[in-house]
Design a protein around this motif. Structure first.
Motif, PDB file in Angstrom:
ATOM      1  N   PRO A   1      26.126  39.527 -33.755  1.00 32.01           N
ATOM      2  CA  PRO A   1      27.191  39.081 -34.017  1.00 32.01           C
ATOM      3  C   PRO A   1      27.363  37.360 -33.416  1.00 32.01           C
ATOM      4  O   PRO A   1      26.761  37.210 -32.450  1.00 32.01           O
ATOM      5  CB  PRO A   1      28.363  39.658 -33.443  1.00 32.01           C
ATOM      6  N   SER A   2      28.262  36.545 -33.768  1.00 33.13           N
ATOM      7  CA  SER A   2      28.175  35.199 -33.544  1.00 33.13           C
ATOM      8  C   SER A   2      28.690  35.078 -32.079  1.00 33.13           C
ATOM      9  O   SER A   2      28.633  34.268 -31.306  1.00 33.13           O
ATOM     10  CB  SER A   2      29.147  34.368 -34.272  1.00 33.13           C
ATOM     11  N   THR A   3      29.794  36.284 -31.505  1.00 33.26           N
ATOM     12  CA  THR A   3      29.929  36.232 -30.336  1.00 33.26           C
ATOM     13  C   THR A   3      28.710  36.457 -29.255  1.00 33.26           C
ATOM     14  O   THR A   3      29.207  36.016 -27.927  1.00 33.26           O
ATOM     15  CB  THR A   3      31.147  37.428 -29.903  1.00 33.26           C
TER      16      THR A   3
ATOM     17  N   HIS B   1      19.345  33.090 -38.421  1.00 31.04           N
ATOM     18  CA  HIS B   1      18.383  34.378 -38.715  1.00 31.04           C
ATOM     19  C   HIS B   1      19.064  35.402 -37.712  1.00 31.04           C
ATOM     20  O   HIS B   1      19.056  36.547 -38.244  1.00 31.04           O
ATOM     21  CB  HIS B   1      17.121  33.969 -38.121  1.00 31.04           C
ATOM     22  N   LEU B   2      19.536  34.977 -36.697  1.00 27.47           N
ATOM     23  CA  LEU B   2      20.050  36.018 -35.548  1.00 27.47           C
ATOM     24  C   LEU B   2      21.301  36.769 -36.438  1.00 27.47           C
ATOM     25  O   LEU B   2      21.334  37.930 -36.304  1.00 27.47           O
ATOM     26  CB  LEU B   2      20.237  35.508 -34.442  1.00 27.47           C
TER      27      LEU B   2
ATOM     28  N   THR C   1      21.322  43.983 -28.552  1.00 31.04           N
ATOM     29  CA  THR C   1      22.086  44.060 -27.567  1.00 31.04           C
ATOM     30  C   THR C   1      22.084  42.774 -26.684  1.00 31.04           C
ATOM     31  O   THR C   1      23.070  42.633 -25.808  1.00 31.04           O
ATOM     32  CB  THR C   1      21.684  45.256 -26.647  1.00 31.04           C
ATOM     33  N   ALA C   2      21.036  42.005 -27.013  1.00 31.75           N
ATOM     34  CA  ALA C   2      21.109  40.869 -25.946  1.00 31.75           C
ATOM     35  C   ALA C   2      21.933  39.540 -26.366  1.00 31.75           C
ATOM     36  O   ALA C   2      22.718  39.578 -27.458  1.00 31.75           O
ATOM     37  CB  ALA C   2      19.643  40.222 -26.015  1.00 31.75           C
ATOM     38  N   LEU C   3      22.445  38.905 -25.099  1.00 34.34           N
ATOM     39  CA  LEU C   3      22.914  37.496 -25.166  1.00 34.34           C
ATOM     40  C   LEU C   3      22.136  36.448 -25.713  1.00 34.34           C
ATOM     41  O   LEU C   3      21.099  36.233 -24.680  1.00 34.34           O
ATOM     42  CB  LEU C   3      23.983  37.267 -24.036  1.00 34.34           C
ATOM     43  N   PHE C   4      22.311  35.534 -26.632  1.00 37.06           N
ATOM     44  CA  PHE C   4      21.303  34.524 -27.053  1.00 37.06           C
ATOM     45  C   PHE C   4      22.224  33.070 -26.396  1.00 37.06           C
ATOM     46  O   PHE C   4      23.247  32.799 -26.768  1.00 37.06           O
ATOM     47  CB  PHE C   4      21.129  34.609 -28.539  1.00 37.06           C
TER      48      PHE C   4
END
Length: 434
Positions: free
Chosen positions: A422-424, A415-416, A397-400
């Motif tokens: 997702p890339s978004t 890895h993510l 759920t997090a924004l990276f």
């Protein structure tokens, strides 16, 4: 601007000459001749659009991010190079120079007129050289300011050569409508370069800044603070960056991109965390307060504003901590209720910026060469560390937000995504491009 719209606009602009040529309704030639003309037109139009893509226009880079903008610039420039290299190889045959009343629709594909051929051959040689120099910039170790000047003027020279070659040697380029299209596109491309090198500096000169503080943060990292002189400052979002010019004319090429390490809520002064890495950065500690400066920005989209994710995970390596400080300060100053965490990697403890403050905020500190009494994480910010410190809920759920060495960011992104992020939901910013 979303990436999909950038692609659509790019494809429309690059294919416009092809569409107009097809609409002329001229008799068809052998397929390889038509393909040769198409590749030549595509290469030229792509090169012209590249001027806009790389022109520091905030409407582009601020919407889709400098990473996407520069990666597109690299990919499409190399694609245009491939088209240009194939273009003459598909032609064969020749004709005598001079007027050709027997060929009103320009069926013949090769002219022996010296100048139209010469400008095409010269551009044919210069274009791969320009791309190769860009790709080898880091390994050749020449000054960024010199490379930028050579790259810009070289691209402008190639555009002029290609315009002449297209108008006087091309089958379709001689048509008045096509000629005006090519001239217009070339003028727009040159205009974007003029804006960057002439108009933008004039605008910056009207809004000068001054260095108000220079503070050593670590043995090789400094914080420079600049404040506006006679104006309100810069309207930016936490996490963005700017091109900083200190101690030179507004028209000087001596400027470098640095992330803004302060928050909009902190006031008009801007902080920059700068590591000693090159000609300018090695002299940061000697800059006297009061030195005149100019700021070109803001740029980039490494910002959490307007995002709906319930949690923000910031991952920084080395001097990549700079935009994270601005983001954390802005979240705190505005009372943002989203959970925010920081993973911060360095080689040795002496490189950690604002250590006490960040540790108090719960940051995960990572050292690849830790001292004997180190109690934090060790090694690199890699897949094993991420699996150890991130929960499945954060992955889901997090924004990276990533900033740091390219190798670190590539590994983290891969890895993510492999774990299902997702890339978004992954934002990144690089300053090292070929």
């Amino acid at each position: 601007m979303r990436p999909i719209w950038l692609w659509i606009l790019y494809l429309l602009a690059a294919s416009l000459p092809l569409a107009l040529a097809a609409g002329l309704g001229w008799p068809a030639r052998p397929i390889r001749y038509e393909l040769a003309s198409a590749l030549g037109m595509l290469a030229f139009s792509m090169i012209l659009v590249e001027f806009i893509l790389s022109g520091r226009f905030r409407g582009i880079s601020g919407g889709i991010g400098m990473d996407v903008t520069m990666r597109l610039h690299q990919l499409l420039a190399r694609t245009a190079l491939g088209f240009a290299m194939l273009h003459p190889l598909l032609y064969s045959g020749s004709s005598s120079g001079g007027p050709r009343p027997w060929d009103p629709t320009r069926q013949l594909t090769i002219t022996t007129d010296f100048l139209p051929i010469a400008t095409g051959v010269l551009a044919y040689g210069l274009l791969p050289s320009l791309v190769a120099l860009a790709m080898a910039r880091r390994s050749m170790r020449y000054r960024y300011e010199l490379w930028r000047l050579v790259h810009g003027l070289g691209a402008l020279l190639i555009a002029g050569l290609l315009l002449h070659h297209t108008l006087y040697a091309g089958r379709y380029g001689a048509h008045p409508a096509m000629a005006w299209l090519w001239i217009g596109m070339t003028v727009l491309a040159a205009g974007s370069l003029i804006f960057v090198y002439a108009v933008a500096p004039i605008l910056q000169a009207r809004k000068p800044w001054r260095v108000s503080a220079v503070e050593r943060l670590t043995p090789r990292q400094w914080q420079i603070t600049v404040e506006p002189v006679g104006h309100a400052g810069l309207a930016f979002r936490a996490g963005q960056f700017a091109w900083l010019n200190i101690g030179h004319s507004a028209f000087s090429l001596h400027e470098n991109p640095f992330s803004i390490a302060s928050a909009p809520a902190d006031g008009p002064a801007l902080n920059f965390v700068i590591k000693e890495l090159g000609d300018f950065t090695n002299t940061v500690g000697t800059i006297p307060t009061g030195t005149r400066a100019y700021v070109d920005g803001p740029h980039g989209s490494l910002t959490v504003d307007g995002r709906s994710e319930p949690e923000i995970v910031l991952i920084a390596g080395g001097v990549g901590i700079a935009p994270m400080i601005g983001i954390l300060d802005q979240l705190r100053a505005t009372g943002d209720r989203r959970k925010a965490s920081l993973i911060y990697g360095n080689r040795v403890a002496e490189q950690i910026v604002h250590r006490d403050r960040l540790e108090a905020a719960g940051a995960v500190m990572v050292l690849s060469e830790p001292p004997d009494d180190w109690t934090g994480e060790t090694g690199l910010i890699d897949a094993r560390l991420l699996d150890r410190v991130l929960t499945p809920d954060q992955i889901a759920t997090a924004l990276f937000v990533l900033c740091g060495p390219g190798v670190m960011m590539d590994g983290v992104e891969d890895h993510l995504i492999a774990r299902g992020t997702p890339s978004t939901r992954i934002l990144s910013e690089r300053f090292d491009y070929d």
